[in-house]
Design a protein around this motif. Sequence first.
Motif, mmCIF file in Angstrom:
data_model
loop_
_atom_site.group_PDB
_atom_site.id
_atom_site.type_symbol
_atom_site.label_atom_id
_atom_site.label_comp_id
_atom_site.label_asym_id
_atom_site.label_seq_id
_atom_site.Cartn_x
_atom_site.Cartn_y
_atom_site.Cartn_z
ATOM 1 N N UNK A 163 0.827 -1.208 0.000
ATOM 2 C CA UNK A 163 0.000 0.000 0.000
ATOM 3 C C UNK A 163 0.863 1.260 0.000
ATOM 4 N N UNK A 164 2.069 1.159 0.541
ATOM 5 C CA UNK A 164 3.010 2.276 0.520
ATOM 6 C C UNK A 164 4.093 1.957 -0.512
ATOM 7 N N UNK A 165 4.032 2.625 -1.656
ATOM 8 C CA UNK A 165 4.943 2.299 -2.752
ATOM 9 C C UNK A 165 6.388 2.652 -2.433
ATOM 10 N N UNK A 240 4.940 -6.703 -8.095
ATOM 11 C CA UNK A 240 4.544 -5.335 -7.747
ATOM 12 C C UNK A 240 5.769 -4.491 -7.420
ATOM 13 N N UNK A 241 6.690 -5.055 -6.660
ATOM 14 C CA UNK A 241 7.916 -4.311 -6.340
ATOM 15 C C UNK A 241 8.751 -4.078 -7.594
ATOM 16 N N UNK A 242 8.844 -5.092 -8.454
ATOM 17 C CA UNK A 242 9.600 -4.923 -9.701
ATOM 18 C C UNK A 242 8.953 -3.869 -10.584
ATOM 19 N N UNK A 243 7.608 -3.860 -10.611
ATOM 20 C CA UNK A 243 6.899 -2.870 -11.417
ATOM 21 C C UNK A 243 7.132 -1.460 -10.890
ATOM 22 N N UNK A 244 7.149 -1.324 -9.557
ATOM 23 C CA UNK A 244 7.408 0.001 -8.967
ATOM 24 C C UNK A 244 8.810 0.482 -9.326
ATOM 25 N N UNK A 245 9.792 -0.426 -9.242
ATOM 26 C CA UNK A 245 11.163 -0.060 -9.593
ATOM 27 C C UNK A 245 11.246 0.307 -11.073
ATOM 28 N N UNK A 246 10.558 -0.467 -11.921
ATOM 29 C CA UNK A 246 10.579 -0.177 -13.361
ATOM 30 C C UNK A 246 9.933 1.183 -13.652
#
Length: 313
Positions: A163-165, A240-246
């Motif tokens: 929930x917290x990117x 989700x974490x990989x997408x945020x980093x991307x």
Amino acid sequence: MPLCVFDIYPDGTAEVPQDESLTGPGTYRWWHFDLADPALPGWVAANLPPIPAGALLQPETRPRCDRFADGIILNLRGINLNAGEDADEMVSVRLWVDSDVIITVRMRKVFTIDDIRRQTEADNPPPTTADFLEVLISRLTQRIEQEVVKIADITEFYEDDLEDETTPIPKDLSETRRRVIRLRRYLEPQQAALDRLIEINMPIIPEPDTLRIRESANRTTIAVEELNALRERLITVQDEHDLYVARKQARHGYVLSIAAAVFLPLSFLTGLFGVNVGGMPGVGSPWAFTLLCLGMTLLVLVLLVLLKWLRWL
């Protein structure tokens, strides 16, 4: 020789036998060995047919259940509770089960077997070989369920963090995924072995015990299904974490591209007017530098308006 051996009597009492016969005067005799015992190969060769003897001595096993004559070859796995070892590195217990004898062999300490041993020493043993199997399978399954619940709680914590990117990727996420993989490696064949066990129609496992073992098999199936779901949830967390980093990298790259688009013409102008040759305009004018700066400022504004019109900003 054995780590322990007991004669189990119909009245619920147990005693350590004084003879070395495979079976005893009670309902059944339970032998428990360590695989590292150098006398074990000779003992099983002298007391069992070659196939069950070989199954008890295998250094590497996977869960299995096979009928042999009037007995059952059974290999099971349990959660590793030994100090300093990973719980998901599951410990194995090899069994030969007949109507009047149970032989269990371990490589590492199996706490469920130790629980049954203490229960037997307290004159409260499983009264029959079928009850022994039911108690063993039920307790192994209970500890497996507890381990799966721990992983499920960790997975839920990871999902809440999404929930917290700005929360960084958990350092132990990959290790948790490996825990699930290691558990599934043994629990899926264990599920098949228990299904096979409840399908075996043998007098040593009467109907009431079959129903109780069926319940443990069902719980194992639920644990396997939960692990499958946890695997997918952990993959989603990783994605989700990989997408945020991307997205973050793409945003930074976009900003750098805009900056390059703006400053590239300015770099061209400064390079052009910085040529140290004769004939450069404005060399003798005190206003030339000011006019150049104003021109470049106007060019930046024009470029920004153009980028906005093109919807690049």
